[in-house]
Design a protein around this motif. Structure first.
Motif, PDB file in Angstrom:
ATOM      1  N   UNK A 186       9.856  -1.041  -4.276  1.00  0.00           N
ATOM      2  CA  UNK A 186      10.959  -0.605  -5.131  1.00  0.00           C
ATOM      3  C   UNK A 186      10.806  -1.169  -6.546  1.00  0.00           C
ATOM      4  N   UNK A 187      10.311  -2.401  -6.631  1.00  0.00           N
ATOM      5  CA  UNK A 187      10.148  -3.052  -7.934  1.00  0.00           C
ATOM      6  C   UNK A 187       8.853  -2.647  -8.629  1.00  0.00           C
ATOM      7  N   UNK A 188       7.774  -2.524  -7.865  1.00  0.00           N
ATOM      8  CA  UNK A 188       6.452  -2.344  -8.453  1.00  0.00           C
ATOM      9  C   UNK A 188       5.856  -0.952  -8.274  1.00  0.00           C
ATOM     10  N   UNK A 189       6.563  -0.079  -7.577  1.00  0.00           N
ATOM     11  CA  UNK A 189       6.064   1.274  -7.419  1.00  0.00           C
ATOM     12  C   UNK A 189       4.880   1.391  -6.474  1.00  0.00           C
ATOM     13  N   UNK A 190       4.719   0.423  -5.558  1.00  0.00           N
ATOM     14  CA  UNK A 190       3.608   0.460  -4.627  1.00  0.00           C
ATOM     15  C   UNK A 190       3.928   1.235  -3.365  1.00  0.00           C
ATOM     16  N   UNK A 191       3.028   1.161  -2.407  1.00  0.00           N
ATOM     17  CA  UNK A 191       3.199   1.855  -1.132  1.00  0.00           C
ATOM     18  C   UNK A 191       2.856   0.924   0.026  1.00  0.00           C
ATOM     19  N   UNK A 192       3.148  -0.359  -0.143  1.00  0.00           N
ATOM     20  CA  UNK A 192       2.769  -1.352   0.862  1.00  0.00           C
ATOM     21  C   UNK A 192       3.479  -1.132   2.197  1.00  0.00           C
ATOM     22  N   UNK A 193       4.750  -0.758   2.161  1.00  0.00           N
ATOM     23  CA  UNK A 193       5.486  -0.554   3.414  1.00  0.00           C
ATOM     24  C   UNK A 193       4.869   0.566   4.230  1.00  0.00           C
ATOM     25  N   UNK A 194       4.467   1.637   3.576  1.00  0.00           N
ATOM     26  CA  UNK A 194       3.819   2.743   4.279  1.00  0.00           C
ATOM     27  C   UNK A 194       2.475   2.312   4.851  1.00  0.00           C
ATOM     28  N   UNK A 195       1.734   1.528   4.107  1.00  0.00           N
ATOM     29  CA  UNK A 195       0.437   1.045   4.591  1.00  0.00           C
ATOM     30  C   UNK A 195       0.621   0.131   5.794  1.00  0.00           C
ATOM     31  N   UNK A 196       1.687  -0.669   5.773  1.00  0.00           N
ATOM     32  CA  UNK A 196       1.975  -1.532   6.912  1.00  0.00           C
ATOM     33  C   UNK A 196       2.234  -0.700   8.156  1.00  0.00           C
ATOM     34  N   UNK A 197       3.056   0.315   8.035  1.00  0.00           N
ATOM     35  CA  UNK A 197       3.393   1.146   9.188  1.00  0.00           C
ATOM     36  C   UNK A 197       2.164   1.894   9.693  1.00  0.00           C
ATOM     37  N   UNK A 198       1.304   2.312   8.784  1.00  0.00           N
ATOM     38  CA  UNK A 198       0.066   2.986   9.195  1.00  0.00           C
ATOM     39  C   UNK A 198      -0.836   2.031   9.974  1.00  0.00           C
ATOM     40  N   UNK A 199      -0.892   0.779   9.539  1.00  0.00           N
ATOM     41  CA  UNK A 199      -1.758  -0.207  10.191  1.00  0.00           C
ATOM     42  C   UNK A 199      -1.208  -0.626  11.554  1.00  0.00           C
ATOM     43  N   UNK A 200       0.122  -0.681  11.681  1.00  0.00           N
ATOM     44  CA  UNK A 200       0.735  -1.049  12.948  1.00  0.00           C
ATOM     45  C   UNK A 200       0.575  -2.525  13.277  1.00  0.00           C
ATOM     46  N   UNK A 201       0.652  -2.822  14.559  1.00  0.00           N
ATOM     47  CA  UNK A 201       0.680  -4.213  14.996  1.00  0.00           C
ATOM     48  C   UNK A 201      -0.627  -4.948  14.759  1.00  0.00           C
ATOM     49  N   UNK A 202      -1.713  -4.237  14.608  1.00  0.00           N
ATOM     50  CA  UNK A 202      -3.016  -4.903  14.448  1.00  0.00           C
ATOM     51  C   UNK A 202      -3.065  -5.777  13.204  1.00  0.00           C
TER      52      UNK A 202
END
Length: 358
Positions: A186-202
């Motif tokens: 939200x602050x930096x315009x990134x997509x880290x949350x989406x990348x986290x969900x794509x990566x999953x528990x690993x």
């Protein structure tokens, strides 16, 4: 150093006061060669000795962002959503002490998976708590028993004497990280949350140990300031705090010394968490005595206001977590993905300090 209080409803300051639970520990300063820090795709490496300054600088950068008050507000809303979805699980991590105990144990678990260990023993659980000075042996034992009783951990299939996080616990951990990374996005315009969900528990194999090391070594986390500590040291205190923050009108709160919340009674504060009015009222009374919060009119029949200092303490604590999690996530990603020319991926030079201090 920017004077963020001019633009934000949260004023920047540091407090050296101890939390009521006395969670301070003295751990060594960082010794790692580099850290990776990613903001919306930008990666920087900091030399040894720069961790403390770099992390503090990142906290100040976040606090100085013109939308950080809104990011903190979103965090509070996200925490409440998790609490509402899984109240039993959330209540087990509702104090500062239990929250840090959980990170210490989870870190040990994921490091064990990487080393081929099948899970955690009861002794591992207790010793990790003691090693970080988080609780007595009796308290750690009681937490283990409750975690097993309520299904937060479960016996492994291969070894009955070992336990592992339950699937619901791992999903809640992923969601906890996603809430924080979404705030950074939200602050930096990134997509880290989406990348986290794509990566999953690993990704937790690398992300959780790095995050836990930093949280357990960071003074801003281990010794929350006084007003924050009043809530953090009692059952469901974090949720009570989140409800007050989430209930603010952010437009009205920006320049207010006393920002009103939509909470107008002790019952309204206690009800969402199945708390007694006595418990919630006692916590409020202590915060009121400190001047952190107060009633805008008749006590128990008017909106509760939150002081600028209290909002600041909440903001700085969230900023410290965002700085730590952002760095840990960058490290985890850098270990499994190419990150650009001249930067070594696949687990080489980018490692969080063995015991960073912020």
């Amino acid at each position: 150093m920017p004077k963020a209080g001019i633009r934000l409803s949260f004023v920047n300051h540091r407090s050296k006061s101890m939390a009521r639970q006395g969670l301070r520990s003295r751990l060594p300063h960082c010794t790692a060669a580099y850290r990776a820090d990613m903001f919306g795709g930008r990666v920087r490496a900091l030399r040894a000795g720069g961790w403390m300054q770099g992390l503090e600088a990142e906290i100040e950068r976040l606090l100085a962002h013109p939308r950080f008050d809104h990011a903190a507000h979103r965090l509070a809303q996200g925490f409440l959503a998790v609490q509402a979805a899984a109240p039993r699980l959330a209540s087990q991590f509702s104090t500062q002490q239990r929250w840090l105990m959980s990170h210490a144990v989870l870190s040990h678990y994921f490091r064990g998976l990487s080393a081929g260990r099948p899970g955690l023993s009861r002794r591992d659980f207790i010793e990790q708590t003691l090693a970080h000075g988080l609780a007595s042996r009796n308290t750690a034992t009681a937490f283990f028993v409750e975690a097993l009783q309520y299904g937060l951990i479960q016996p492994t299939r291969a070894h009955a004497d070992f336990v592992q996080p339950a699937p619901a616990t791992l999903q809640a951990l992923i969601e906890w990280y996603a809430i924080h990374l979404a705030a950074r996005d939200f602050l930096d315009g990134g997509a880290s949350a989406a990348r986290l969900r794509d990566a999953g528990e690993s990704i937790l194999l690398r992300l959780e140990p790095a995050t836990a090391d930093a949280l357990l070594s960071c003074e801003a986390i281990r010794t929350p300031p006084p007003s924050y500590g009043v809530f953090a040291s009692v059952d469901e205190g974090g949720s009570l705090m989140d409800l007050l923050i989430a209930g603010m009108d952010m437009t009205a709160a920006r320049d207010a010394e006393r920002a009103p919340s939509d909470v107008t009674s002790v019952s309204a504060l206690a009800r969402p968490f199945n708390l007694s009015r006595t418990h919630a009222g006692r916590t409020l009374a202590e915060a009121i005595a400190m001047g952190s919060i107060g009633w805008s009119g008749v006590p128990g029949r008017s909106p509760i206001w939150l002081s600028r200092g209290f909002r600041d303490e909440y903001a700085r604590f969230q900023a410290a977590k965002l700085a730590i999690i952002g760095t840990a996530f960058a490290q985890a990603v850098a270990a499994i993905e190419p990150v650009g020319p001249g930067l070594v991926a696949a687990g080489a030079a980018y490692e969080i300090a063995e015991s960073p201090t912020c």
